[in-house]
Design an enzyme around this catalytic site. Structure first.
Site, PDB file in Angstrom:
ATOM      1  N   GLY A  50      10.906   4.955   8.179  1.00 41.17           N
ATOM      2  CA  GLY A  50      10.374   6.297   8.424  1.00 41.17           C
ATOM      3  C   GLY A  50      10.399   6.639   9.907  1.00 41.17           C
ATOM      4  O   GLY A  50      10.172   5.783  10.762  1.00 41.17           O
TER       5      GLY A  50
ATOM      6  N   LYS B 211       8.190   8.262  11.246  1.00 43.39           N
ATOM      7  CA  LYS B 211       6.804   8.253  11.718  1.00 43.39           C
ATOM      8  C   LYS B 211       6.585   7.112  12.710  1.00 43.39           C
ATOM      9  O   LYS B 211       5.895   7.274  13.704  1.00 43.39           O
ATOM     10  CB  LYS B 211       5.852   8.113  10.537  1.00 43.39           C
ATOM     11  CG  LYS B 211       4.459   7.763  10.980  1.00 43.39           C
ATOM     12  CD  LYS B 211       3.434   8.229  10.031  1.00 43.39           C
ATOM     13  CE  LYS B 211       2.071   7.910  10.563  1.00 43.39           C
ATOM     14  NZ  LYS B 211       1.908   6.487  10.872  1.00 43.39           N
ATOM     15  N   ASP B 212       7.167   5.957  12.421  1.00 45.71           N
ATOM     16  CA  ASP B 212       7.129   4.847  13.377  1.00 45.71           C
ATOM     17  C   ASP B 212       8.363   4.979  14.260  1.00 45.71           C
ATOM     18  O   ASP B 212       9.316   4.204  14.150  1.00 45.71           O
ATOM     19  CB  ASP B 212       7.110   3.511  12.633  1.00 45.71           C
ATOM     20  CG  ASP B 212       5.807   3.319  11.876  1.00 45.71           C
ATOM     21  OD1 ASP B 212       4.746   3.324  12.514  1.00 45.71           O
ATOM     22  OD2 ASP B 212       5.851   3.196  10.640  1.00 45.71           O
TER      23      ASP B 212
ATOM     24  N   HIS C 195       6.663   6.096   1.622  1.00 48.67           N
ATOM     25  CA  HIS C 195       7.543   5.025   1.132  1.00 48.67           C
ATOM     26  C   HIS C 195       8.377   5.532  -0.052  1.00 48.67           C
ATOM     27  O   HIS C 195       9.559   5.215  -0.163  1.00 48.67           O
ATOM     28  CB  HIS C 195       6.717   3.829   0.618  1.00 48.67           C
ATOM     29  CG  HIS C 195       5.898   3.147   1.675  1.00 48.67           C
ATOM     30  ND1 HIS C 195       4.529   3.189   1.689  1.00 48.67           N
ATOM     31  CD2 HIS C 195       6.264   2.398   2.738  1.00 48.67           C
ATOM     32  CE1 HIS C 195       4.082   2.490   2.712  1.00 48.67           C
ATOM     33  NE2 HIS C 195       5.096   2.000   3.374  1.00 48.67           N
TER      34      HIS C 195
ATOM     35  N   ALA D 274       0.862  -1.193   0.000  1.00 50.46           N
ATOM     36  CA  ALA D 274       0.000   0.000   0.000  1.00 50.46           C
ATOM     37  C   ALA D 274       0.898   1.242   0.000  1.00 50.46           C
ATOM     38  O   ALA D 274       0.754   2.140   0.835  1.00 50.46           O
ATOM     39  CB  ALA D 274      -0.956  -0.006   1.196  1.00 50.46           C
ATOM     40  N   LEU D 275       1.832   1.243  -0.934  1.00 53.25           N
ATOM     41  CA  LEU D 275       2.883   2.267  -0.940  1.00 53.25           C
ATOM     42  C   LEU D 275       2.291   3.662  -1.126  1.00 53.25           C
ATOM     43  O   LEU D 275       1.409   3.877  -1.954  1.00 53.25           O
ATOM     44  CB  LEU D 275       3.889   1.978  -2.057  1.00 53.25           C
ATOM     45  CG  LEU D 275       4.594   0.619  -1.978  1.00 53.25           C
ATOM     46  CD1 LEU D 275       5.639   0.499  -3.096  1.00 53.25           C
ATOM     47  CD2 LEU D 275       5.249   0.386  -0.618  1.00 53.25           C
TER      48      LEU D 275
ATOM     49  N   SER E 150       0.196   7.750   5.791  1.00 53.62           N
ATOM     50  CA  SER E 150       0.101   6.416   6.372  1.00 53.62           C
ATOM     51  C   SER E 150      -0.835   5.584   5.512  1.00 53.62           C
ATOM     52  O   SER E 150      -1.822   6.101   4.977  1.00 53.62           O
ATOM     53  CB  SER E 150      -0.478   6.529   7.793  1.00 53.62           C
ATOM     54  OG  SER E 150      -0.979   5.271   8.207  1.00 53.62           O
TER      55      SER E 150
ATOM     56  N   GLU F 175       3.423   8.179  -0.538  1.00 53.50           N
ATOM     57  CA  GLU F 175       4.583   9.046  -0.774  1.00 53.50           C
ATOM     58  C   GLU F 175       5.661   8.923   0.305  1.00 53.50           C
ATOM     59  O   GLU F 175       6.828   9.198   0.050  1.00 53.50           O
ATOM     60  CB  GLU F 175       4.134  10.499  -0.909  1.00 53.50           C
ATOM     61  CG  GLU F 175       3.586  10.765  -2.299  1.00 53.50           C
ATOM     62  CD  GLU F 175       2.817  12.059  -2.351  1.00 53.50           C
ATOM     63  OE1 GLU F 175       3.454  13.110  -2.165  1.00 53.50           O
ATOM     64  OE2 GLU F 175       1.593  12.011  -2.553  1.00 53.50           O
TER      65      GLU F 175
HETATM   66  O1  PAF Z   1       6.830  -0.252   9.051  1.00 51.16           O
HETATM   67  C1  PAF Z   1       6.366  -1.258   8.458  1.00 51.16           C
HETATM   68  O2  PAF Z   1       5.744  -1.157   7.385  1.00 51.16           O
HETATM   69  C2  PAF Z   1       6.560  -2.633   9.064  1.00 51.16           C
HETATM   70  O3  PAF Z   1       6.482  -2.582  10.439  1.00 51.16           O
HETATM   71  C3  PAF Z   1       7.859  -3.319   8.595  1.00 51.16           C
HETATM   72  C4  PAF Z   1       9.088  -2.564   9.053  1.00 51.16           C
HETATM   73  C5  PAF Z   1       7.860  -3.445   7.085  1.00 51.16           C
HETATM   74  C6  PAF Z   1       7.933  -4.736   9.198  1.00 51.16           C
HETATM   75  O4  PAF Z   1       6.864  -5.522   8.797  1.00 51.16           O
END
Ligand code: PAF
Length: 260
Positions: free
Chosen positions: A133, A135-136, A25, A20-21, A171, A23
């Site tokens: 990111g 963000k996490d 990503h 679900a890419l 997100s 911007e």
């Molecule tokens: O941030 C994410 O999308 C996920 O937690 C990751 C790092 C791809 C692990 O599944």
């Protein structure tokens, strides 16, 4: 994947994703493309990081679109495993404190799943650099710790959060928001901006009170001040203060933060 990786010469940048890419990503991918000879993306909705009752089944899946995007950007390879687990496996345990505060408190065991899959992916791809990111934020701090504690060879790179023009952090879960919910969600960024703009003038507890007034979310799970290592902070320190929010708007859980 290992065979493919060994066929690549030069440096490899890696962006693990759950698809679900968006911007956010894309900015990780573009940075990797600029910094490495090759860029590899993985797309895998990792079941072990979802708790019972979370959105594993309805997590957005847009594989065709994601693959087309990667191709257009010039990504060297996309790794799309069906399953990365067998039964009764060795599993990574997140640190008992840093893995169980904030997100880890509300999603106990989530980071065990994240760290396990990230370790699997890093061991398969063995990239020079891996991009995540900010963000996490907690995820990023813990993945850096994973690389350090388990002596991984990969350099873990954290990149700033991308936002829509109205301030909402990008997100994959934003697609769940209705128009009204999006308006409520915007109060999260307003709140973070208020804190950001007033740190020199007010105490963190004053700021927390004011920020809570600004928030228009349905349920606030936490509004926390920590240092860059996730230890709770009582006073502001420039260059080492992280402000983190998790909240529900309707049935959508959103997280956001600023690194000050
Ligand atoms: O941030 C994410 O999308 C996920 O937690 C990751 C790092 C791809 C692990 O599944």
């Amino acid at each position: 994947m290992r065979h493919y990786k060994n066929s690549l010469s030069g440096t490899v940048g890696f962006i693990p994703t759950m698809g679900a890419l968006h911007e956010g990503h894309l900015s990780l991918i573009k940075t990797s493309l600029a910094q490495n000879t090759h860029t590899v993306v993985s797309i895998y909705v990792n079941p072990t990081q979802f708790l019972a009752g979370e959105d594993l089944d309805k997590y957005p899946r847009t594989l065709e679109q994601d693959l087309a995007l990667c191709k257009k950007l010039g990504v060297s390879g996309v790794f799309v495993p069906n399953n990365l687990y067998a039964k009764d496996e060795v599993f990574v345990a997140a640190p008992k404190i840093k893995g169980y505060v904030l997100e880890g408190h509300f999603r106990p065991g989530h980071f065990d799943g994240v760290l396990t899959v990230v370790l699997k992916l890093l061991n398969l791809v063995r990239p020079t650099n891996a991009y995540f990111g900010q963000k996490d934020a907690q995820q990023l701090v813990l993945i850096k710790q994973l690389a350090q504690n388990l002596f991984l060879d990969t350099n873990i790179v954290g990149l700033p959060t991308l936002r829509d023009s109205d301030g909402l952090a990008k997100s994959s879960r934003n697609v769940y928001l209705s128009k009204d919910e999006r308006q409520k969600a915007l109060s999260i960024y307003r709140c973070l901006s208020h804190i950001k703009n007033n740190t020199e003038r007010k105490s963190l507890s004053e700021l927390k009170d004011e920020a809570t007034q600004i928030l228009k979310v349905d349920t606030l799970q936490y509004l926390a001040f920590t240092d860059y290592n996730l230890c709770m902070r009582q006073t502001f320190k420039k260059g080492d203060t992280l402000v983190l929010i998790a909240a529900y708007v309707g049935s959508t859980r959103l997280i956001d933060n600023v690194w000050l």
